[in-house]
Write a protein that holds these residues in place. Structure first.
Motif, PDB file in Angstrom:
ATOM      1  N   ALA A  74      36.330  -5.027   7.177  1.00  0.00           N
ATOM      2  CA  ALA A  74      34.949  -5.371   6.827  1.00  0.00           C
ATOM      3  C   ALA A  74      34.282  -6.158   7.940  1.00  0.00           C
ATOM      4  O   ALA A  74      33.105  -5.936   8.268  1.00  0.00           O
ATOM      5  N   SER A  75      35.021  -7.089   8.545  1.00  0.00           N
ATOM      6  CA  SER A  75      34.457  -7.899   9.612  1.00  0.00           C
ATOM      7  C   SER A  75      34.174  -7.054  10.853  1.00  0.00           C
ATOM      8  O   SER A  75      33.120  -7.181  11.476  1.00  0.00           O
ATOM      9  N   ARG A  76      35.085  -6.179  11.162  1.00  0.00           N
ATOM     10  CA  ARG A  76      34.944  -5.378  12.383  1.00  0.00           C
ATOM     11  C   ARG A  76      33.771  -4.410  12.301  1.00  0.00           C
ATOM     12  O   ARG A  76      33.077  -4.186  13.298  1.00  0.00           O
ATOM     13  N   PHE A  77      33.529  -3.847  11.121  1.00  0.00           N
ATOM     14  CA  PHE A  77      32.496  -2.834  10.996  1.00  0.00           C
ATOM     15  C   PHE A  77      31.319  -3.280  10.136  1.00  0.00           C
ATOM     16  O   PHE A  77      30.506  -2.464   9.701  1.00  0.00           O
ATOM     17  N   ASP A  78      31.248  -4.593   9.878  1.00  0.00           N
ATOM     18  CA  ASP A  78      30.117  -5.169   9.155  1.00  0.00           C
ATOM     19  C   ASP A  78      29.896  -4.469   7.813  1.00  0.00           C
ATOM     20  O   ASP A  78      28.787  -4.085   7.456  1.00  0.00           O
ATOM     21  N   LEU A  79      30.992  -4.310   7.056  1.00  0.00           N
ATOM     22  CA  LEU A  79      30.903  -3.694   5.740  1.00  0.00           C
ATOM     23  C   LEU A  79      30.376  -4.710   4.733  1.00  0.00           C
ATOM     24  O   LEU A  79      30.552  -5.916   4.910  1.00  0.00           O
ATOM     25  N   PRO A  80      29.746  -4.245   3.638  1.00  0.00           N
ATOM     26  CA  PRO A  80      29.117  -5.181   2.699  1.00  0.00           C
ATOM     27  C   PRO A  80      30.102  -5.934   1.810  1.00  0.00           C
ATOM     28  O   PRO A  80      29.733  -6.931   1.189  1.00  0.00           O
ATOM     29  N   VAL A  81      31.346  -5.460   1.685  1.00  0.00           N
ATOM     30  CA  VAL A  81      32.358  -6.116   0.849  1.00  0.00           C
ATOM     31  C   VAL A  81      33.666  -6.177   1.614  1.00  0.00           C
ATOM     32  O   VAL A  81      33.892  -5.419   2.562  1.00  0.00           O
ATOM     33  N   THR A  82      34.551  -7.088   1.191  1.00  0.00           N
ATOM     34  CA  THR A  82      35.848  -7.247   1.859  1.00  0.00           C
ATOM     35  C   THR A  82      36.989  -6.585   1.094  1.00  0.00           C
ATOM     36  O   THR A  82      38.119  -6.541   1.589  1.00  0.00           O
ATOM     37  N   LYS A  83      36.724  -6.109  -0.109  1.00  0.00           N
ATOM     38  CA  LYS A  83      37.718  -5.405  -0.914  1.00  0.00           C
ATOM     39  C   LYS A  83      37.037  -4.226  -1.590  1.00  0.00           C
ATOM     40  O   LYS A  83      35.871  -4.297  -1.968  1.00  0.00           O
ATOM     41  N   GLY A  84      37.791  -3.159  -1.776  1.00  0.00           N
ATOM     42  CA  GLY A  84      37.250  -1.980  -2.433  1.00  0.00           C
ATOM     43  C   GLY A  84      37.903  -0.726  -1.889  1.00  0.00           C
ATOM     44  O   GLY A  84      38.896  -0.782  -1.151  1.00  0.00           O
ATOM     45  N   ILE A  85      37.356   0.431  -2.262  1.00  0.00           N
ATOM     46  CA  ILE A  85      37.895   1.724  -1.854  1.00  0.00           C
ATOM     47  C   ILE A  85      36.878   2.435  -0.973  1.00  0.00           C
ATOM     48  O   ILE A  85      35.810   2.840  -1.437  1.00  0.00           O
ATOM     49  N   LEU A  86      37.205   2.563   0.296  1.00  0.00           N
ATOM     50  CA  LEU A  86      36.366   3.310   1.224  1.00  0.00           C
ATOM     51  C   LEU A  86      36.646   4.801   1.029  1.00  0.00           C
ATOM     52  O   LEU A  86      37.796   5.239   1.009  1.00  0.00           O
ATOM     53  N   VAL A  87      35.599   5.588   0.872  1.00  0.00           N
ATOM     54  CA  VAL A  87      35.750   7.031   0.689  1.00  0.00           C
ATOM     55  C   VAL A  87      36.005   7.661   2.055  1.00  0.00           C
ATOM     56  O   VAL A  87      35.138   7.654   2.936  1.00  0.00           O
ATOM     57  N   GLY A  88      37.212   8.192   2.249  1.00  0.00           N
ATOM     58  CA  GLY A  88      37.559   8.832   3.507  1.00  0.00           C
ATOM     59  C   GLY A  88      37.236  10.295   3.534  1.00  0.00           C
ATOM     60  O   GLY A  88      37.019  10.880   4.601  1.00  0.00           O
ATOM     61  N   ARG A  89      37.194  10.918   2.344  1.00  0.00           N
ATOM     62  CA  ARG A  89      36.879  12.341   2.238  1.00  0.00           C
ATOM     63  C   ARG A  89      36.442  12.618   0.819  1.00  0.00           C
ATOM     64  O   ARG A  89      36.930  11.989  -0.125  1.00  0.00           O
ATOM     65  N   VAL A  90      35.524  13.555   0.645  1.00  0.00           N
ATOM     66  CA  VAL A  90      35.077  13.992  -0.673  1.00  0.00           C
ATOM     67  C   VAL A  90      35.479  15.452  -0.845  1.00  0.00           C
ATOM     68  O   VAL A  90      35.161  16.298  -0.002  1.00  0.00           O
ATOM     69  N   ILE A  91      36.189  15.748  -1.923  1.00  0.00           N
ATOM     70  CA  ILE A  91      36.678  17.096  -2.183  1.00  0.00           C
ATOM     71  C   ILE A  91      35.635  17.862  -2.982  1.00  0.00           C
ATOM     72  O   ILE A  91      35.162  17.388  -4.023  1.00  0.00           O
ATOM     73  N   ALA A  92      35.266  19.027  -2.487  1.00  0.00           N
ATOM     74  CA  ALA A  92      34.240  19.842  -3.141  1.00  0.00           C
ATOM     75  C   ALA A  92      34.660  20.215  -4.563  1.00  0.00           C
ATOM     76  O   ALA A  92      35.838  20.468  -4.843  1.00  0.00           O
ATOM     77  N   GLY A  93      33.670  20.230  -5.472  1.00  0.00           N
ATOM     78  CA  GLY A  93      33.909  20.661  -6.845  1.00  0.00           C
ATOM     79  C   GLY A  93      34.544  19.615  -7.732  1.00  0.00           C
ATOM     80  O   GLY A  93      35.009  19.936  -8.832  1.00  0.00           O
ATOM     81  N   THR A  94      34.593  18.353  -7.281  1.00  0.00           N
ATOM     82  CA  THR A  94      35.205  17.283  -8.069  1.00  0.00           C
ATOM     83  C   THR A  94      34.138  16.324  -8.580  1.00  0.00           C
ATOM     84  O   THR A  94      32.950  16.455  -8.269  1.00  0.00           O
ATOM     85  N   ALA A  95      34.587  15.335  -9.358  1.00  0.00           N
ATOM     86  CA  ALA A  95      33.659  14.360  -9.926  1.00  0.00           C
ATOM     87  C   ALA A  95      32.886  13.633  -8.837  1.00  0.00           C
ATOM     88  O   ALA A  95      31.678  13.396  -8.961  1.00  0.00           O
ATOM     89  N   ALA A  96      33.572  13.279  -7.749  1.00  0.00           N
ATOM     90  CA  ALA A  96      32.902  12.568  -6.655  1.00  0.00           C
ATOM     91  C   ALA A  96      31.805  13.422  -6.033  1.00  0.00           C
ATOM     92  O   ALA A  96      30.709  12.936  -5.735  1.00  0.00           O
ATOM     93  N   ALA A  97      32.095  14.697  -5.825  1.00  0.00           N
ATOM     94  CA  ALA A  97      31.098  15.592  -5.238  1.00  0.00           C
ATOM     95  C   ALA A  97      29.923  15.817  -6.185  1.00  0.00           C
ATOM     96  O   ALA A  97      28.768  15.928  -5.742  1.00  0.00           O
ATOM     97  N   ASP A  98      30.204  15.852  -7.472  1.00  0.00           N
ATOM     98  CA  ASP A  98      29.151  16.123  -8.458  1.00  0.00           C
ATOM     99  C   ASP A  98      28.063  15.052  -8.441  1.00  0.00           C
ATOM    100  O   ASP A  98      26.890  15.355  -8.704  1.00  0.00           O
ATOM    101  N   ILE A  99      28.434  13.781  -8.168  1.00  0.00           N
ATOM    102  CA  ILE A  99      27.407  12.730  -8.157  1.00  0.00           C
ATOM    103  C   ILE A  99      26.936  12.398  -6.739  1.00  0.00           C
ATOM    104  O   ILE A  99      26.156  11.473  -6.535  1.00  0.00           O
ATOM    105  N   GLY A 100      27.432  13.156  -5.775  1.00  0.00           N
ATOM    106  CA  GLY A 100      26.951  12.973  -4.420  1.00  0.00           C
ATOM    107  C   GLY A 100      27.568  11.842  -3.640  1.00  0.00           C
ATOM    108  O   GLY A 100      26.947  11.326  -2.696  1.00  0.00           O
ATOM    109  N   LEU A 101      28.795  11.420  -4.000  1.00  0.00           N
ATOM    110  CA  LEU A 101      29.479  10.415  -3.177  1.00  0.00           C
ATOM    111  C   LEU A 101      29.653  10.944  -1.761  1.00  0.00           C
ATOM    112  O   LEU A 101      29.886  12.141  -1.550  1.00  0.00           O
TER     113      LEU A 101
END
Length: 409
Positions: A328-355
């Motif tokens: 978070a410090s290196r890349f000026d992220l808004p939070v210090t804990k959480g799940i960074l989305v590295g990839r979104v798989i087509a046709g899944t819940a994440a893709a359906d809401i536009g993550l």
């Protein structure tokens, strides 16, 4: 290459290099050069890299026959039924708080027949790019008279042959019934005909308190003559460890009972001879800092492994990466804990809401999600088809939505 693509690649490289805790999983390999890490298998992700390989142990010998132990009055084992119509309860039967407390020698006498040695054989490539057999050793805990044995996933993962050695020196080949890399648990099974198996009594880890005495029992370094026993206390509860940038194990029991390579899958027990944890990892650079998977969580996972061979979880459809304070410090992220989305798989819940890649999930339902371990635990209790609210960050903007969990393809 545009600015966003350069930033994305820098974040991915940094995430793969981040390891909050340097640990070695306490399985033991011997007789061959270092092979695949015996740590916890990494989550499937196009972003994260695996943790560094663990240090191989190069000397161990086959166990010898252990003489019969004196009879000790003991608690009855927790019933462990593996039928779909009658699965084991999530709250195992436990001795009452007024139940008799045993001396350490008596605990060892009670548990030793239930703690077995697990020897694995794998193939690795030598310096001449030729397949070369290598051997490792871990520990397992007998669950029932049908031959089911609980151990760590990293003990048996990738093994081409698994041999279980019992207290009396008898050995049987075992097969993997099911495994779960996210919790580092596995169930193997031997043919029980002709064996007098003594299932271990499973306790309730939620009842444990910091400072309580515990005993670690396992086949450290594959030493002959039966399991190694060490004693200590519960040093802390609810610990989390990152094994790589994509995998966190949560709600661990920390203990100063000595744990060594070969102890993986062994029992951490209380003074009522109940298993309250599965010894799993140690801090490589520390002293007297070991971790065990709590038995309450293990029972939920193991029940599913025995019933269907895998664990059913709701599926979001992302490759997760742990956000850390350093990242978070290196890349000026808004939070210090959480799940960074590295990839979104087509046709899944994440893709359906536009993550999108680089969104950061911080909450699902009413549960804060600080790492992949908490994500995994949440998804075990929220099944495919369930609609869940999600809170996430896109840049510095907090966003809210909901999606319907799918099943893993």
């Amino acid at each position: 290459m545009n600015f966003l693509e350069i930033r994305r690649r820098r974040i991915h490289r940094a995430a793969s290099a981040v390891l909050v805790i340097s640990l070695i999983a306490v399985a033991c390999n011997f007789g061959q050069p270092v092979q695949e890490p015996v740590g916890i298998a990494p989550a499937a992700s196009s972003v994260a890299a695996t943790a560094e390989a663990t240090q191989a142990v190069t000397t161990a010998t086959a166990p010898s026959v252990v003489p019969p132990l004196p009879t000790v009055e003991e608690p009855s084992p927790t019933p462990f039924v593996d039928g779909a119509d009658n699965p084991p309860t999530s709250e195992p039967e436990s001795l009452s708080q007024q139940a008799e407390k045993f001396t350490t020698p008596d605990v060892v006498k009670i548990l030793t027949p239930s703690v077995v040695q697990v020897v694995t054989e794998t193939l690795s490539m030598n310096m001449f790019n030729q397949a070369s057999p290598s051997q490792g050793v871990g520990t397992g805990i007998v669950l029932n008279a049908d031959g089911h044995i609980m151990t760590n996933n990293h003990v048996v993962d990738g093994a081409r042959r698994i041999t279980v050695i019992f207290e009396n020196g008898e050995s049987r080949e075992a097969k993997v019934v099911g495994n779960d890399f996210q919790t580092d648990l596995a169930v193997i099974r031997v043919e029980a005909d002709g064996l007098e198996l003594r299932p271990a009594k499973l306790g309730v880890s939620a009842d444990m308190q910091v400072g309580e005495d515990v005993i670690a029992i396992g086949h450290a370094l594959g030493l002959p003559g039966g399991p190694t026993v060490s004693k200590g206390v519960v040093s802390a509860l609810g610990r989390s460890i990152d094994t790589d940038s994509s995998t966190t194990i949560v709600d661990l029991i920390q203990t100063d009972a000595e744990i060594n390579p070969g102890n993986s899958g062994g029992a951490l027990v209380n003074d009522r001879a109940e298993v309250i944890g599965i010894n799993t990892a140690i801090i490589q650079s520390g002293r007297g800092i070991g971790f065990a998977i709590n038995i309450d969580d293990a029972k939920i996972v193991v029940s599913q492994l025995m019933e269907r061979g895998y664990v059913v979880r709701g599926f979001i459809g992302i490759s997760p990466v742990n956000v850390t304070p350093g990242l978070a410090s290196r890349f000026d992220l808004p939070v210090t804990k959480g799940i960074l989305v590295g990839r979104v798989i087509a046709g899944t819940a994440a893709a359906d809401i536009g993550l999108r890649v680089e969104d950061i999930i911080v909450q699902l339902g009413a549960t804060p999600i600080l790492n992949t371990g908490e994500l995994s635990k949440f998804l075990i209790t929220h099944q495919p088809g369930e609609t869940v609210a999600v809170v996430y960050y896109r840049g510095d903007t907090e966003m809210q939505d909901e999606f319907t969990l799918g099943g893993r393809p």
